[in-house]
Design a protein around this motif. Structure first.
Motif, short mmCIF file in Angstrom:
data_model
loop_
_atom_site.label_atom_id
_atom_site.label_comp_id
_atom_site.label_asym_id
_atom_site.label_seq_id
_atom_site.Cartn_x
_atom_site.Cartn_y
_atom_site.Cartn_z
N ASP A 148 -4.62 11.49 1.74
CA ASP A 148 -3.53 12.48 1.80
C ASP A 148 -3.92 13.80 1.15
O ASP A 148 -3.07 14.65 0.89
CB ASP A 148 -2.26 11.90 1.16
N LYS A 164 3.67 12.40 1.04
CA LYS A 164 3.04 11.10 0.77
C LYS A 164 2.87 10.84 -0.73
O LYS A 164 2.33 9.80 -1.11
CB LYS A 164 1.68 11.04 1.46
N TYR A 218 0.82 -1.21 0.00
CA TYR A 218 0.00 0.00 0.00
C TYR A 218 0.86 1.26 0.00
O TYR A 218 0.60 2.21 -0.75
CB TYR A 218 -0.91 0.01 1.22
N ASN A 219 1.89 1.26 0.83
CA ASN A 219 2.72 2.47 0.98
C ASN A 219 3.82 2.59 -0.06
O ASN A 219 4.27 3.70 -0.35
CB ASN A 219 3.35 2.50 2.38
N ASN A 220 4.24 1.46 -0.63
CA ASN A 220 5.34 1.48 -1.60
C ASN A 220 5.01 0.60 -2.81
O ASN A 220 5.68 -0.40 -3.07
CB ASN A 220 6.63 0.98 -0.94
#
Length: 367
Positions: A289, A354, A223-225
């Motif tokens: 974000d 983000k 999800y983040n990368n």
């Protein structure tokens, strides 16, 4: 229990369709691995090859240290749970669960003990004398799980087992299967097209597209990368916002310019992406974000621009707000502090710390 190893796995069909392309991944002993991707991406084909229900065109499948390419399904010590439950309609719940044990010619007392214990684990003890037609969808799925559990296999394989259930029941059954995994400790490989199931259930996720593995990692890391634009867009709901633009220099700082506005990059982003200055690039920003500028205290690296509120979707604990500029559209996830009105101009804040940036040709995640 057992580790599953898939090495350079390929599947060709007679019509020259290359359904699975050099798939390589490992499900460690006692790990819960989810294969996720859109319909037709090859995830179920991989599962069926592991089960022995599809012939392997090339590549290797190991269960533990044993190469199983030519081992019959019945000798692989796996149990498979299907989307349509695959229960015998003329048999009781007890007989459905006991069927595999009877085929092994276990003593009746042992069969009764194993089935009763498994039924207790799944909360279906009171239903053992019923037939599948007398059960709800959730109860039938529990029976299908019970039939797999009684075999005590090395590996469980799940082929979209919750897709026939309603939304509320899917949430409940997700929790049931995760608790079952923690209780039994078996290796489990689970196939789904639902990214929410993948995110909430998996130890690791294998994301697929067009027969190719795109990324393998933990849910939060994916999800983040995300490895590329496809993964970024497929994982997450609402989907990530993607905007085409160009990196430019102004007053010694680097900005993302899409024509409607420009946003200053962080120093880390500017350094990493210096080779893309004056080149096209795609920025991705997740809905959470993007902030209403009146409530942007959480933004680490705030950059503002003005939008028009196109649509507001209230969901109780949050709002999904569709925002437009002259050439672009964004979906934001807002807390219900002060609901913007449709048609009004709204200043929003993007947390650039983000933001993701993608190469427009390779679609690779650059930052």
């Amino acid at each position: 229990m057992a580790k599953i190893t898939v090495i350079n796995l390929n599947k060709y069909y007679d019509n020259s369709v290359h359904a699975v392309k050099d798939a390589t991944f490992t499900a460690e002993d006692k790990e819960f691995v989810v294969l996720v991707g859109p319909s037709g991406c090859g995830k179920t084909t991989i599962l069926r090859m592991i089960a022995g229900l599809e012939e392997v065109s090339s590549g290797e499948i190991y269960i533990g240290d044993t190469l199983v390419n030519n081992v019959p399904p019945k000798d692989r010590d796996i149990a498979m749970v299907f989307q349509n439950y695959a229960l015998y309609p003329h048999m009781t719940v007890f007989d459905n669960m006991a069927f595999a044990l009877k085929m092994r010619h276990l003593p009746k007392t042992d069969i009764k003990k194993i089935v009763t214990e498994s039924a207790k684990l799944l909360g279906i003890e009171a239903m053992l004398k019923r037939k599948p037609g007398q059960l709800s969808g959730g109860q039938r799925q529990r029976v299908a799980l019970g039939r797999a559990i009684v075999r005590n296999p090395k590996v469980f394989l799940f082929d979209e087992p919750l897709s026939n259930l309603d939304a509320k029941l899917r949430v409940a059954m997700r929790a049931e299967i995760v608790k079952l995994h923690h209780s039994l400790g078996n290796t489990m490989i689970y196939v789904t097209h639902d990214q929410v199931e993948a995110m909430t259930m998996a130890d690791r996720i294998v994301v697929m597209k067009d027969g190719v593995i795109q990324q393998i990692d933990t849910p939060l890391n994916i999800y983040n990368n995300p490895a590329n634009m496809f993964v970024a867009g497929f994982i997450g709901s609402p989907a990530i916002n993607l905007t085409q633009g160009k990196l430019v220099i102004s007053n010694s700082s680097v900005y993302f310019n899409c024509g409607d506005y420009q946003l200053q990059l962080t120093s880390s982003q500017a350094e990493t992406l210096k080779d893309y200055i004056e080149k096209n690039i795609i920025m991705g920003i997740r809905p959470e974000d993007i902030y209403d500028s009146r409530f942007d205290a959480m933004a680490e690296s705030p950059q503002k621009f003005t939008t028009k509120v196109d649509f507001v979707e209230p969901l109780g604990n949050e709002y999904h707000v569709v925002l437009t500029t002259e050439h672009n559209e964004y979906t934001a996830r807002f807390d219900p502090k002060e609901l913007p009105k449709m048609g009004q101009d709204l200043s929003i804040t993007v947390d650039m710390a983000k933001a993701h940036f993608f190469d427009p040709e390779s679609e690779t995640n650059l930052y």
